[in-house]
Write a protein that holds these residues in place. Structure first.
Motif, PDB file in Angstrom:
ATOM      1  N   HIS A 186       0.987  -1.236   0.000  1.00  0.00           N
ATOM      2  CA  HIS A 186       0.360   0.079  -0.427  1.00  0.00           C
ATOM      3  C   HIS A 186       1.204   1.265   0.193  1.00  0.00           C
ATOM      4  O   HIS A 186       0.961   1.996  -0.637  1.00  0.00           O
ATOM      5  CB  HIS A 186      -0.985   0.090   1.523  1.00  0.00           C
ATOM      6  CG  HIS A 186      -2.215  -0.722   0.956  1.00  0.00           C
ATOM      7  ND1 HIS A 186      -3.288  -0.842  -0.054  1.00  0.00           N
ATOM      8  CD2 HIS A 186      -2.003  -1.994   1.140  1.00  0.00           C
ATOM      9  CE1 HIS A 186      -3.968  -2.081   0.378  1.00  0.00           C
ATOM     10  NE2 HIS A 186      -3.018  -2.238   0.928  1.00  0.00           N
ATOM     11  N   GLY A 187       1.768   1.169   1.302  1.00  0.00           N
ATOM     12  CA  GLY A 187       3.070   2.826   0.781  1.00  0.00           C
ATOM     13  C   GLY A 187       3.495   2.386  -0.481  1.00  0.00           C
ATOM     14  O   GLY A 187       4.112   3.792  -0.858  1.00  0.00           O
ATOM     15  N   ALA A 188       3.744   1.668  -1.138  1.00  0.00           N
ATOM     16  CA  ALA A 188       3.965   2.046  -2.452  1.00  0.00           C
ATOM     17  C   ALA A 188       3.570   2.338  -3.704  1.00  0.00           C
ATOM     18  O   ALA A 188       4.231   3.254  -3.668  1.00  0.00           O
ATOM     19  CB  ALA A 188       5.096   0.918  -2.547  1.00  0.00           C
ATOM     20  N   LYS A 189       2.984   1.708  -3.237  1.00  0.00           N
ATOM     21  CA  LYS A 189       1.415   2.157  -4.526  1.00  0.00           C
ATOM     22  C   LYS A 189       1.050   3.478  -4.776  1.00  0.00           C
ATOM     23  O   LYS A 189       1.243   4.828  -5.528  1.00  0.00           O
ATOM     24  CB  LYS A 189       0.306   1.567  -4.455  1.00  0.00           C
ATOM     25  CG  LYS A 189      -0.849   1.173  -5.682  1.00  0.00           C
ATOM     26  CD  LYS A 189      -1.663   0.198  -5.278  1.00  0.00           C
ATOM     27  CE  LYS A 189      -2.880   0.756  -6.281  1.00  0.00           C
ATOM     28  NZ  LYS A 189      -4.076   0.214  -6.359  1.00  0.00           N
ATOM     29  N   LEU A 190       0.976   4.563  -3.055  1.00  0.00           N
ATOM     30  CA  LEU A 190       0.848   5.493  -3.123  1.00  0.00           C
ATOM     31  C   LEU A 190       1.962   5.683  -3.261  1.00  0.00           C
ATOM     32  O   LEU A 190       1.717   7.619  -3.638  1.00  0.00           O
ATOM     33  CB  LEU A 190       0.221   5.546  -1.401  1.00  0.00           C
ATOM     34  CG  LEU A 190      -0.916   6.919  -1.400  1.00  0.00           C
ATOM     35  CD1 LEU A 190      -1.586   7.569  -1.937  1.00  0.00           C
ATOM     36  CD2 LEU A 190      -0.746   7.277   0.001  1.00  0.00           C
ATOM     37  N   SER A 191       2.972   5.682  -2.697  1.00  0.00           N
ATOM     38  CA  SER A 191       4.486   7.212  -3.053  1.00  0.00           C
ATOM     39  C   SER A 191       4.472   7.037  -3.517  1.00  0.00           C
ATOM     40  O   SER A 191       4.823   7.814  -4.462  1.00  0.00           O
ATOM     41  CB  SER A 191       5.810   6.217  -1.963  1.00  0.00           C
ATOM     42  OG  SER A 191       6.382   6.579  -1.929  1.00  0.00           O
ATOM     43  N   LEU A 192       4.551   5.838  -5.402  1.00  0.00           N
ATOM     44  CA  LEU A 192       4.443   6.048  -6.696  1.00  0.00           C
ATOM     45  C   LEU A 192       3.486   6.959  -7.064  1.00  0.00           C
ATOM     46  O   LEU A 192       4.506   8.010  -7.885  1.00  0.00           O
ATOM     47  CB  LEU A 192       4.380   4.974  -7.219  1.00  0.00           C
ATOM     48  CG  LEU A 192       5.684   3.778  -7.465  1.00  0.00           C
ATOM     49  CD1 LEU A 192       4.315   2.522  -7.865  1.00  0.00           C
ATOM     50  CD2 LEU A 192       6.340   4.472  -7.950  1.00  0.00           C
ATOM     51  N   GLU A 193       2.265   6.688  -6.509  1.00  0.00           N
ATOM     52  CA  GLU A 193       1.593   7.830  -8.019  1.00  0.00           C
ATOM     53  C   GLU A 193       2.009   9.695  -6.813  1.00  0.00           C
ATOM     54  O   GLU A 193       1.936  10.493  -8.169  1.00  0.00           O
ATOM     55  CB  GLU A 193      -0.166   7.454  -7.071  1.00  0.00           C
ATOM     56  CG  GLU A 193      -0.536   8.697  -7.609  1.00  0.00           C
ATOM     57  CD  GLU A 193      -2.215   8.351  -7.181  1.00  0.00           C
ATOM     58  OE1 GLU A 193      -2.382   7.090  -6.626  1.00  0.00           O
ATOM     59  OE2 GLU A 193      -3.196   9.236  -7.164  1.00  0.00           O
ATOM     60  N   MET A 194       2.423   9.603  -5.661  1.00  0.00           N
ATOM     61  CA  MET A 194       2.376  11.100  -5.692  1.00  0.00           C
ATOM     62  C   MET A 194       3.131  11.818  -5.794  1.00  0.00           C
ATOM     63  O   MET A 194       3.583  12.654  -5.540  1.00  0.00           O
ATOM     64  CB  MET A 194       2.130  11.087  -3.283  1.00  0.00           C
ATOM     65  CG  MET A 194       1.036  10.899  -2.971  1.00  0.00           C
ATOM     66  SD  MET A 194      -0.123  11.985  -3.767  1.00  0.00           S
ATOM     67  CE  MET A 194      -1.654  11.240  -3.683  1.00  0.00           C
ATOM     68  N   SER A 195       4.491  10.909  -5.498  1.00  0.00           N
ATOM     69  CA  SER A 195       5.731  10.836  -6.285  1.00  0.00           C
ATOM     70  C   SER A 195       6.054  11.198  -7.193  1.00  0.00           C
ATOM     71  O   SER A 195       6.296  12.127  -8.246  1.00  0.00           O
ATOM     72  CB  SER A 195       6.936  10.124  -5.788  1.00  0.00           C
ATOM     73  OG  SER A 195       7.201   9.383  -4.241  1.00  0.00           O
ATOM     74  N   PHE A 196       4.977  10.767  -8.142  1.00  0.00           N
ATOM     75  CA  PHE A 196       4.771  11.158  -9.898  1.00  0.00           C
ATOM     76  C   PHE A 196       4.456  12.270  -9.397  1.00  0.00           C
ATOM     77  O   PHE A 196       4.482  13.829 -10.322  1.00  0.00           O
ATOM     78  CB  PHE A 196       3.715  10.156 -10.097  1.00  0.00           C
ATOM     79  CG  PHE A 196       2.998  10.011 -11.349  1.00  0.00           C
ATOM     80  CD1 PHE A 196       4.457  10.057 -12.540  1.00  0.00           C
ATOM     81  CD2 PHE A 196       2.399  11.482 -12.313  1.00  0.00           C
ATOM     82  CE1 PHE A 196       3.985   9.986 -14.238  1.00  0.00           C
ATOM     83  CE2 PHE A 196       1.708  11.469 -13.486  1.00  0.00           C
ATOM     84  CZ  PHE A 196       2.676  11.407 -14.220  1.00  0.00           C
ATOM     85  N   TYR A 197       3.098  13.134  -8.687  1.00  0.00           N
ATOM     86  CA  TYR A 197       2.686  14.153  -8.961  1.00  0.00           C
ATOM     87  C   TYR A 197       3.666  14.959  -8.841  1.00  0.00           C
ATOM     88  O   TYR A 197       4.001  15.941  -9.551  1.00  0.00           O
ATOM     89  CB  TYR A 197       1.489  13.992  -7.864  1.00  0.00           C
ATOM     90  CG  TYR A 197       0.753  13.238  -8.048  1.00  0.00           C
ATOM     91  CD1 TYR A 197      -0.134  13.088  -9.754  1.00  0.00           C
ATOM     92  CD2 TYR A 197      -0.947  13.295  -6.911  1.00  0.00           C
ATOM     93  CE1 TYR A 197      -0.949  12.799  -9.502  1.00  0.00           C
ATOM     94  CE2 TYR A 197      -1.445  12.115  -7.461  1.00  0.00           C
ATOM     95  CZ  TYR A 197      -1.874  12.281  -8.667  1.00  0.00           C
ATOM     96  OH  TYR A 197      -2.738  11.000  -8.843  1.00  0.00           O
TER      97      TYR A 197
END
Lengths: 216, 142
Positions: free
Chosen positions: B48-59
């Protein structure tokens, strides 16, 4: 009529019967106690799991998040660069290729993380077995002497623990190797991105940010 | 232990033994359960942490790059509104601790950030096919 048959088979000795009775009671008592211990184990396992699940989740969440910051940002940077170039009617096949490589690398990183997790499970199972073996030893020691061979027990335990560390190290060696090469690859991708920023004549500020990302 | 006391009533001994076995079992079970809970929790949390971090870091990478590009472009003045929105998105991303699973406003802040990102995309005139490319590749869900 069956009781007639059963009497001679149990023998003439009355004491024998009592002994049977006693051992039967003993057996029953042991079964009950084993049942109690098992019930306790189950209750304890449930309670322990419930108490630690959130803690483990939080730790894993933080770890997972930290792992993906760099690759996520790199993908964002390259995506923005591509949009910009499209709007400026700049065509860079290299940029397109790099973005695709980064997307692939992200997928590889996610896959690697899932694999590392899958590796954790069999390890837990091995632990299960050794724990059960330890249980047996503890029960046996309880029955025999309370003290005396304690030093021996500790000794063997330490050895076992050391073995555990070594074996887990050798198991972990491969994934860390994979992680290392994944990290190296990420470094390469960032370097290529940096070169591309210069080649396309994009702002120095952007290069600065990528360099910062590389140093983390 | 109480078991050794000779004055104990037989009944008490049995009850105590009963308790003792239960407690010993419980202790061992608790240790094993804790280990299992930590491992399982860590696995779930990691994904879960990886998924959200990928999205937010992308932004974050996306917004920061656009900010750099617009600020350094020749027509900075025509980009005031875009830059302001980008700043808001960056501030949002920097202020919310998305790596904390127990952050109370996590869901709320995720929604806010996604909405701001959508606004940024439309202001920047980012092509829809780009967004599709990103969403299929990165698993971003709008």
């Amino acid at each position: 009529m069956s009781w007639v048959k059963s009497v001679p088979s149990s023998g003439d000795d009355v004491f024998d019967e009592e002994e049977d009775d006693l051992s039967l009671q003993n057996k029953e008592w042991r079964t009950n106690m084993e049942k109690r211990a098992k019930e306790g184990y189950r209750d304890g396992a449930d309670a322990g799991k419930e108490a630690s699940l959130q803690h483990g989740f939080n730790a894993g969440y933080r770890e997972g998040a930290a792992k993906m910051v760099a690759i996520g940002q790199l993908k964002g940077i390259l995506s923005a660069m591509q949009c910009w170039c499209q709007q400026q009617h700049l065509n860079s096949p290299l940029l397109r290729q790099l973005l695709q490589d980064v997307v692939k690398h992200e997928e590889a990183m996610v896959r690697n993380m899932e694999m590392e997790m899958a590796k954790l499970h069999p390890q837990a199972n091995v632990r299960d077995v050794t724990d059960h073996m330890e249980d047996l030893a503890v029960w046996g020691a309880d029955c025999a002497s309370e003290e005396g061979d304690c030093a021996m027990k500790d000794c063997s335990r330490e050895e076992g623990a050391e073995e555990g560390i070594f074996s887990s190290l050798s198991v972990c060696r491969n994934p860390t190797c994979d992680t290392f090469s994944l990290e190296q690859r990420l470094g390469q991708l960032m370097k290529t991105c940096l070169e591309l920023v210069a080649e396309l004549g994009l702002p120095e500020e952007l290069s600065h940010h990528i360099k910062q990302l590389m140093s983390t | 232990m109480a078991l050794n006391s000779k004055s104990e009533d037989m009944f008490d001994v049995i009850l105590l033994a009963d308790d003792r076995f239960h407690v010993e079992g419980y202790r061992e079970g608790y240790e094993e359960g804790t280990r299992q809970g930590l491992t399982e929790g860590r696995n779930h949390g990691g994904t879960h942490g990886a998924k959200l971090s990928l999205e937010m870091s992308f932004y974050y990478g996306f917004a920061l790059t656009w900010k750099c590009l617009l600020q350094n472009s020749t027509e900075v003045n025509t980009h005031r509104k875009k830059l302001k929105t980008l700043e808001t998105l960056l501030a949002l991303l920097q202020s919310f601790p998305y790596d904390d699973a127990q952050y109370e406003n996590l869901q709320q802040d995720i929604t806010k950030t996604r909405a701001k990102f959508r606004q940024v995309c439309s202001l920047l005139n980012v092509l829809t096919d780009f967004r599709e490319f990103v969403s299929t590749a990165g698993g971003l869900s709008f």
